[in-house]
Enzyme design. Structure first.
Site, PDB file in Angstrom:
ATOM      1  N   HIS A 159       0.905  -1.327   0.011  1.00 45.62           N
ATOM      2  CA  HIS A 159      -0.678   0.092   0.212  1.00 45.62           C
ATOM      3  C   HIS A 159       0.452   1.268   0.025  1.00 45.62           C
ATOM      4  CE1 HIS A 159       0.622  -0.730   4.324  1.00 45.62           C
ATOM      5  NE2 HIS A 159       0.482   0.868   4.732  1.00 45.62           N
ATOM      6  N   HIS A 187       1.356   3.505   2.493  1.00 45.49           N
ATOM      7  CA  HIS A 187       2.099   4.733   3.614  1.00 45.49           C
ATOM      8  C   HIS A 187       2.914   4.760   2.851  1.00 45.49           C
ATOM      9  CE1 HIS A 187      -1.631   4.472   5.845  1.00 45.49           C
ATOM     10  NE2 HIS A 187      -1.702   5.245   4.767  1.00 45.49           N
ATOM     11  N   ASP A 220       5.742   4.533   5.148  1.00 43.51           N
ATOM     12  CA  ASP A 220       6.752   3.759   5.731  1.00 43.51           C
ATOM     13  C   ASP A 220       6.695   2.733   4.574  1.00 43.51           C
ATOM     14  OD1 ASP A 220       3.805   3.658   7.068  1.00 43.51           O
ATOM     15  OD2 ASP A 220       4.763   1.870   8.325  1.00 43.51           O
ATOM     16  N   HIS A 221       6.104   2.200   3.793  1.00 51.22           N
ATOM     17  CA  HIS A 221       5.679   1.353   2.857  1.00 51.22           C
ATOM     18  C   HIS A 221       6.835   1.399   1.608  1.00 51.22           C
ATOM     19  CE1 HIS A 221       3.932  -1.403   5.937  1.00 51.22           C
ATOM     20  NE2 HIS A 221       3.387   0.269   6.388  1.00 51.22           N
ATOM     21  N   HIS A 279      -7.622  -0.422   5.203  1.00 51.54           N
ATOM     22  CA  HIS A 279      -6.666   0.055   5.446  1.00 51.54           C
ATOM     23  C   HIS A 279      -6.339   1.231   5.345  1.00 51.54           C
ATOM     24  CE1 HIS A 279      -3.396   1.323   7.658  1.00 51.54           C
ATOM     25  NE2 HIS A 279      -2.103   1.452   6.747  1.00 51.54           N
ATOM     26  N   ASP A 298      -0.585  -3.881   6.111  1.00 49.71           N
ATOM     27  CA  ASP A 298      -1.270  -3.130   7.726  1.00 49.71           C
ATOM     28  C   ASP A 298      -2.720  -3.680   7.225  1.00 49.71           C
ATOM     29  OD1 ASP A 298       1.382  -2.279   7.820  1.00 49.71           O
ATOM     30  OD2 ASP A 298       0.754  -0.517   7.843  1.00 49.71           O
ATOM     31  N   HIS A 335       4.466  -4.895  10.582  1.00 50.66           N
ATOM     32  CA  HIS A 335       4.420  -3.910  12.368  1.00 50.66           C
ATOM     33  C   HIS A 335       5.102  -5.258  13.014  1.00 50.66           C
ATOM     34  CE1 HIS A 335       4.220   0.102  10.804  1.00 50.66           C
ATOM     35  NE2 HIS A 335       3.738  -0.570  10.026  1.00 50.66           N
TER      36      HIS A 335
END
Ligand code: ZN
Ligand code: FE
Length: 241
Positions: free
Chosen positions: A56, A58, A60-61, A114, A133, A171
């Site tokens: 996805h 975001h 942090d990915h 999400h 996530d 995570h």
């Protein structure tokens, strides 16, 4: 032939994943948000990178995607639905599409909730589920762009995979998820056992991921929610916990 999945810890609690096809040595990385850490992991495994999989949009990915692509010449695959806000995709994917890694293949599962364009990857022969996530051990992703009904459907698709499936999520949230889960389901013996295991693993400085899907079905309150309304209620309580 099976693939193997190895966690690459990034930042404080993110996991990227290195996937390796045993037959050919073909290698993929999932969610390469920290280019330096991914480069080091790929070099440790012999320096070959064929494919980058994105769950996805975001940061942090996906943050390291273009740097990792440039470094190793890998192809990038992600959700067609979110192509406008992902790094440039060589493979724009939708539900039911297949990604090939050497002699292994993974099926794309659409998992909105999400985020709108969230996808998961299931490599059946290796028993590996890459779920970003959407599903966490003892938890699920926040409903940032989707509804509880969408998340309920997404989790239901993942929960239908075989018992021995390894849940490779994005995570290390398991310890906090265990505290919340015990607060709403204190008498669940499968949850009590998993929580004790998680405490021991974290005390030893070890990851709690991958988790086994059968254990998640027994202990994860979001997978145990009977309908979308129940899931919405549990998610709202977790957001306030
Ligand atoms: Zn996210
Ligand atoms: Fe994340």
């Amino acid at each position: 032939m099976p693939i193997t999945a190895t966690a690459i810890p990034l930042f404080t609690d993110n996991y990227a994943w290195l996937l390796r096809d045993a037959a050919t040595g073909a290698t993929a990385v999932v969610d390469p948000a920290d280019a330096a850490a991914i480069e080091a992991a790929v070099l440790r495994e012999g320096g070959r990178l064929d494919l980058i999989l994105l769950t996805h949009h975001h940061e942090d990915h996906v943050a390291g995607t273009d740097a990792v692509r440039a470094r190793f010449g890998a192809q990038v695959a992600g959700a067609a639905a979110d192509a406008h806000r992902l790094p440039r995709l060589d493979h724009a994917l939708a539900e039911g599409d297949t990604v090939r890694l050497g002699e292994s293949s993974g099926v794309v599962i659409d998992t909105p909730g999400h985020t709108r364009g969230h996808i998961a990857f299931h490599f059946a022969e290796g028993g590996v589920l890459i779920c970003g996530d959407t599903l966490f051990s003892l938890g699920c992703g926040r409903l940032l762009e989707g509804t509880a009904a969408e998340m309920f459907t997404s989790l239901g698709k993942l929960a239908a995979l075989p018992d021995a499936t390894l849940v490779c999520c994005g995570h290390e949230y398991t310890a906090a998820n265990a505290r919340f889960a015990l607060s709403i389901d204190p008498d669940n013996t499968a949850l009590q056992a998993r929580a004790a295991e998680v405490t021991a693993l974290r005390a030893a400085g070890r990851p709690t991921i991958p988790a086994q899907l059968a254990g998640e079905r027994a202990a994860n309150p979001f997978l145990r929610a009977r309908d979308a309304a129940a899931l919405a209620d549990i998610r709202a309580r977790k957001d306030r916990f």
